[in-house]
Design an enzyme around this catalytic site. Structure first.
Site, short mmCIF file in Angstrom:
data_model
loop_
_atom_site.label_atom_id
_atom_site.label_comp_id
_atom_site.label_asym_id
_atom_site.label_seq_id
_atom_site.Cartn_x
_atom_site.Cartn_y
_atom_site.Cartn_z
N ASP A 175 0.82 -1.21 0.00
CA ASP A 175 0.00 0.00 0.00
C ASP A 175 0.85 1.27 0.00
OD1 ASP A 175 -2.14 -1.69 0.09
OD2 ASP A 175 -2.52 -1.44 2.24
N GLY A 176 2.05 1.19 0.58
CA GLY A 176 2.92 2.36 0.63
C GLY A 176 3.33 2.87 -0.73
N ASN A 271 -4.37 9.19 2.57
CA ASN A 271 -4.86 8.43 3.72
C ASN A 271 -5.34 9.33 4.86
OD1 ASN A 271 -4.95 5.75 3.08
ND2 ASN A 271 -3.12 5.16 4.20
N ASP A 301 -3.87 11.80 23.02
CA ASP A 301 -2.61 11.59 22.30
C ASP A 301 -2.60 12.30 20.95
OD1 ASP A 301 -1.51 10.17 24.31
OD2 ASP A 301 -1.66 8.20 23.35
#
Length: 430
Positions: A175-176, A271, A301
């Site tokens: 996917d990268g 994304n 966070d």
């Protein structure tokens, strides 16, 4: 070819004859892709495609690269096509292809060589490859393959602009590689073929075993596509510098804070945008605005703002729902919020989000875009997020609906459970 682009840009309209001659912005002769900081005066021109006030988001550009566009469907309802009917077509026959290979993966060397040989020798395509890929000793040291590489056109990320030279893209990896392909094109993106040669492969539906027939189908314009929406992100940074000033009597005043200029950068994100607390041990404390109105302060966070494509990535790990890529929406997902009632939400694609540090925040925040270009966000800085009108046209194996559910089942094992036994007539008596 940077993940960020300079904000000031003016592009002439490009007319696609297949798409009824509608002017499509985003094609220009040449530009320097090296990121630069801009002053406030020039930053006002950052959005050539001004955001409309519709909650449905901007109409996506349906021309992809210099030659491809989406085949028009006369049976569309309210100008929204059925996802299963989105098809690729060409204005002119494609002549060039960009091949993106996952770096430092020896298992991809043979598929890469085989594919490039096929494209060059059989299909007579102009092949673009990133220079650092060819610098791999396993490729540069292959004397037999050297005759093929001499025909390649090479480019360097951040320096060379190939946006109007590539007709379609082939990704070899996980996917990268698709996320990286998206980052190379800050406006119109050519059609992307993503072959599953990585680990997960949620966004790479094509199998390399039959690459020759699949590439031939793409060149002939016979393929289904899914338009993966992207986020247009604008980061505005306040720059403060210590400068000496002189008063009316000529006395030098030292250590006086003076605001020098404001830097603006723009990114296209496939994304998600992630804002987190970075190395600090304190909670992140950021204000979230929607169309200019403060809707909440995030204490935890961090925060994830994602596309439907990104809903199956970091967002789903943080407890968000999974959304089909054709749904026009933006997801807002808190990361470990210090509140039991702060749940992920989905907002219309047409809204404008802005994220800023709260005035009483104890520390700075950090932001990244598809896991890249990580940078610090200080007091006075802002992050503006809208839906981009430049989607990523991704080639499907079958169609957008079936491919998505197939990925849910095979990659994420969605709703996998041992089935309950059938209750027979004898068991019913008890």
């Amino acid at each position: 070819m940077d993940g960020g682009s300079e904000v000031q840009m003016e592009a002439p309209a490009f007319c696609c004859s297949t798409c009824e001659g509608a002017p499509t912005p985003g094609h220009r002769s040449a530009q320097r892709f090296k990121s630069r900081s801009l002053s406030t005066s020039s930053a006002s021109a950052y959005s050539e495609h001004r955001r409309n006030q519709s909650l449905h988001g901007p109409s996506p550009v349906t021309t992809f690269g210099p030659k491809a566009c989406m085949l028009q469907n006369p049976h569309t309802v309210m100008h929204i096509q059925d996802p299963a009917s989105q098809r690729l077509t060409w204005n002119k026959s494609p002549k060039s292809v960009l091949v993106i290979k996952k770096i430092r993966d020896p298992s991809l060397l043979e598929p890469f060589k085989e594919l490039c040989t096929f494209l060059t020798e059989v299909k007579n395509m102009i092949v673009y490859v990133e220079k650092k890929v060819l610098d791999d000793p396993a490729i540069s040291g292959d004397e037999v393959f050297a005759a093929i590489t001499k025909k390649f056109c090479t480019f360097r990320e951040d320096l060379d602009d190939i946006s109007n030279r590539v007709d379609f893209i082939i990704c070899l990896g996980g996917d990268g590689t698709l996320l990286y392909a998206s980052s190379l094109f800050q406006e119109s993106v050519p059609p992307v073929m993503a072959f599953h040669l990585g680990s997960l492969g949620f966004l790479t539906p094509l199998k390399f075993d039959t690459y020759q027939s699949q590439v031939t189908q793409i060149i002939e314009g016979n393929a289904a596509i899914v338009l993966r929406s992207r986020l247009q992100v604008r980061v505005l940074k306040e720059n403060w510098e210590k400068k000496d000033t002189v008063d009316e009597k000529g006395i030098i005043l030292t250590n006086k804070d003076v605001e020098s200029n404001r830097k603006a950068m723009q990114y296209q994100v496939l994304n998600e945008v992630v804002v987190d607390r970075g190395p600090s041990s304190y909670l992140s404390n950021v204000d979230l605005f929607l169309d200019g109105h403060l809707i909440t302060t995030v204490q935890g966070d961090g925060l994830i703002v994602s596309t439907p494509t990104g809903s199956t990535a970091y967002a789903v790990a943080a407890g968000a729902s999974m959304i089909h890529p054709n749904v026009p929406a933006i997801m807002i997902t808190p990361i470990c919020p210090h509140s039991l009632s702060f749940r992920p939400i989905v907002v219309p694609a047409g809204v404008e989000l802005k994220i800023k540090l709260s005035p009483d925040a104890r520390n700075t925040a950090w932001v990244s875009f598809d896991g890249r270009k990580r940078q610090e966000i200080c007091h006075g800085d802002s992050i503006t997020i809208t839906t981009s009108c430049f989607p990523v046209p991704s080639i499907c194996f079958r169609d957008p609906v079936n491919d998505w559910f197939e990925s849910l089942a095979t990659c994420l094992h969605w709703n996998v459970r041992k089935k309950q036994n059938y209750l027979g007539s004898e068991d019913e008596e008890f």
